[in-house]
Motif scaffolding. Structure first.
Motif, PDB file in Angstrom:
ATOM      1  N   LYS A 120       0.842  -1.201   0.000  1.00 17.51           N
ATOM      2  CA  LYS A 120       0.000   0.000   0.000  1.00 17.51           C
ATOM      3  C   LYS A 120       0.882   1.259   0.000  1.00 17.51           C
ATOM      4  CE  LYS A 120      -4.167   1.651   2.340  1.00 17.51           C
ATOM      5  NZ  LYS A 120      -5.133   1.569   1.222  1.00 17.51           N
ATOM      6  N   CYS A 121       0.552   2.188  -0.868  1.00 15.91           N
ATOM      7  CA  CYS A 121       1.253   3.478  -0.964  1.00 15.91           C
ATOM      8  C   CYS A 121       2.737   3.328  -1.291  1.00 15.91           C
ATOM      9  CB  CYS A 121       1.083   4.278   0.334  1.00 15.91           C
ATOM     10  SG  CYS A 121      -0.616   4.477   0.822  1.00 15.91           S
ATOM     11  N   LYS A 122       3.171   2.163  -1.720  1.00 15.68           N
ATOM     12  CA  LYS A 122       4.568   1.993  -2.109  1.00 15.68           C
ATOM     13  C   LYS A 122       4.706   1.650  -3.592  1.00 15.68           C
ATOM     14  CE  LYS A 122       6.578   0.791   2.375  1.00 15.68           C
ATOM     15  NZ  LYS A 122       6.568  -0.440   3.204  1.00 15.68           N
ATOM     16  N   LEU A 176      -3.058  -3.860   1.297  1.00 14.32           N
ATOM     17  CA  LEU A 176      -4.003  -3.602   0.210  1.00 14.32           C
ATOM     18  C   LEU A 176      -4.601  -4.953  -0.153  1.00 14.32           C
ATOM     19  CD1 LEU A 176      -4.735  -1.019  -1.505  1.00 14.32           C
ATOM     20  CD2 LEU A 176      -3.424  -2.118  -3.341  1.00 14.32           C
ATOM     21  N   SER A 177      -5.907  -5.104   0.064  1.00 14.13           N
ATOM     22  CA  SER A 177      -6.518  -6.430  -0.109  1.00 14.13           C
ATOM     23  C   SER A 177      -6.703  -6.771  -1.579  1.00 14.13           C
ATOM     24  CB  SER A 177      -7.891  -6.460   0.565  1.00 14.13           C
ATOM     25  OG  SER A 177      -8.815  -5.781  -0.263  1.00 14.13           O
ATOM     26  N   GLN A 204      -9.396  -4.832  -3.117  1.00 19.91           N
ATOM     27  CA  GLN A 204      -9.027  -3.448  -3.464  1.00 19.91           C
ATOM     28  C   GLN A 204      -8.193  -3.430  -4.755  1.00 19.91           C
ATOM     29  OE1 GLN A 204      -7.306  -2.845   0.500  1.00 19.91           O
ATOM     30  NE2 GLN A 204      -8.550  -0.968   0.704  1.00 19.91           N
ATOM     31  N   ILE A 205      -7.332  -4.416  -4.910  1.00 20.59           N
ATOM     32  CA  ILE A 205      -6.519  -4.493  -6.141  1.00 20.59           C
ATOM     33  C   ILE A 205      -7.439  -4.701  -7.343  1.00 20.59           C
ATOM     34  CG2 ILE A 205      -4.765  -5.844  -7.369  1.00 20.59           C
ATOM     35  CD1 ILE A 205      -3.568  -6.503  -4.564  1.00 20.59           C
ATOM     36  N   GLU A 249      -1.190  -9.959  -2.034  1.00 23.22           N
ATOM     37  CA  GLU A 249      -1.301  -9.142  -0.831  1.00 23.22           C
ATOM     38  C   GLU A 249       0.017  -9.277  -0.055  1.00 23.22           C
ATOM     39  OE1 GLU A 249      -6.078  -9.705   0.185  1.00 23.22           O
ATOM     40  OE2 GLU A 249      -4.567 -11.016   1.113  1.00 23.22           O
ATOM     41  N   GLU A 250       0.405  -8.200   0.621  1.00 21.68           N
ATOM     42  CA  GLU A 250       1.639  -8.244   1.405  1.00 21.68           C
ATOM     43  C   GLU A 250       1.444  -9.148   2.622  1.00 21.68           C
ATOM     44  OE1 GLU A 250       4.898  -5.133   3.371  1.00 21.68           O
ATOM     45  OE2 GLU A 250       2.983  -4.372   2.574  1.00 21.68           O
ATOM     46  N   GLU A 275      -0.793  -1.670   7.056  1.00 25.25           N
ATOM     47  CA  GLU A 275      -1.974  -1.702   6.190  1.00 25.25           C
ATOM     48  C   GLU A 275      -1.708  -2.588   4.980  1.00 25.25           C
ATOM     49  OE1 GLU A 275      -3.043   2.645   5.738  1.00 25.25           O
ATOM     50  OE2 GLU A 275      -4.894   1.522   5.329  1.00 25.25           O
ATOM     51  N   GLU A 329       1.776   0.618  -5.596  1.00 24.27           N
ATOM     52  CA  GLU A 329       0.453   0.490  -6.247  1.00 24.27           C
ATOM     53  C   GLU A 329       0.544   0.992  -7.690  1.00 24.27           C
ATOM     54  OE1 GLU A 329      -1.587   2.151  -2.290  1.00 24.27           O
ATOM     55  OE2 GLU A 329      -2.993   2.004  -3.983  1.00 24.27           O
TER      56      GLU A 329
END
Ligand code: SF4
Length: 325
Positions: free
Chosen positions: A163-165, A203-204, A207-208, A188-189, A201, A167
């Protein structure tokens, strides 16, 4: 004899780590510094690995994926691949690699008919690659990738979405499948980054998919029941894409996996703790039947899913490099 657990799942797929070393330092896998690696005598030798593969073959293992760290960091890996290929009970031999060291071995792999390669690739540009891996190896990786596509390898590109890295890498990787017959999977991470704690957080996979939906229409593809990836096709794209709910763990009902770390720890679930150390058992020269009995029992007690395994796991989460992925 076929390994089964108490939930009736058939366990026939071994994820075999041949080294805990890697030449990259991916942020979601390990800290930049401070990792300690196994000394040579702590690693299972190739002969010990082959002995264990044969024993597990007697128990129904028919698929092996070589992982690490980075498998090609281990010296003489082609020798081990040749020996593995002689195991006719193995229906499938595949490798997970970061492609930084694989290029000199491509023809050997084709000769051994080892074509199924999962590629760890979380960015499709030099800067993005450097920010995640902390190494400037993008040029070599993309050279190998293009050559392997040309040579007809069956490639799956695995991108861990943070997330936020990275995406912003989802679309470039997706667009790569427009012209190239590869499958890109967005993972997912997972909390195996060597810090003992997961990322704040995740990113599910939903969401992807929603993010992709804003750009493309796609249709679901049928996938193997034990596959962790949900796969999709975008019209007129040569390749496909998928999402892997590796943190949401929605795929455990058909899990067929067993893991063996390069230092001998056997794990029946990625999120669980070690069940047995096959290296110690092997070096303690206990009778083969006794060893098989212990493996069968450990598999029978495999957790129902990754959440149950995680709850039963008293250890801190290890770095993925120690688990073998
Ligand atoms: S989380 Fe554990 S049980 Fe679930 S698929 Fe992965 S290894 Fe199997």
């Amino acid at each position: 004899m076929q390994l089964k657990d108490k939930f009736g799942r058939t366990i026939n797929y071994l994820r075999l780590s041949v080294t805990d070393r890697c030449n990259l330092r991916c942020t979601y896998c390990m800290p930049e510094r401070g990792m300690t690696f196994a000394q040579r005598d702590q690693l299972l030798s190739y002969e010990e690995l082959l002995h264990l593969v044969d024993m597990l073959g007697d128990l129904g293992i028919s698929k092996v994926r070589l992982t690490g760290g980075e498998p090609f960091v281990r010296t003489d890996l082609p020798y081990f691949l040749k020996e593995l290929r002689k195991r006719t009970f193995l229906e499938q031999i595949s490798i997970t690699s970061n492609l930084t060291l694989i290029r000199p071995h491509l023809d050997e792999l084709l000769d051994l008919n080892i074509r199924d390669i999962n590629v760890s690739l979380d960015a499709l540009d030099r800067q993005g690659f450097f920010e995640i891996t902390r190494k400037d190896e993008f040029e070599e990786v993309s050279k190998s990738l293009r050559l392997m596509i040309e040579k007809g390898f069956n490639l799956k590109l695995n991108c861990v979405v943070m997330k936020c890295k990275n995406e912003d890498q989802i679309l470039p990787l997706l667009n790569f499948t427009k012209e190239h017959p590869v499958s890109v999977r967005f993972l997912e991470e997972m909390p195996f980054n060597g810090s003992g704690n997961g990322s704040s957080e995740v990113l599910s996979y939903k969401q992807i998919l929603s993010l992709i939906e804003t750009h493309y229409n796609y249709s679901p593809l049928v996938h193997e029941s034990s596959s962790t990836s949900q796969n999709y096709q975008i019209d007129d794209f040569k390749g496909t894409f998928g999402v892997i709910p590796s943190f949401s763990r929605t795929f455990c009902g058909n899990c067929n996996r067993l893991r063996l770390a390069a230092t001998g720890e056997m794990r029946t679930c990625l999120y669980g703790q070690d069940q047995l150390n096959l290296k110690e058992l092997l070096r303690s020269v206990i009778p083969k039947d006794q060893m098989k009995k212990e493996i069968i029992e450990a598999v029978m007690n495999k957790s129902e899913n990754g959440f149950a395994a995680s709850n039963e796991n008293e250890e801190k989460y290890l770095s993925m490099i120690k688990l073998g992925g």
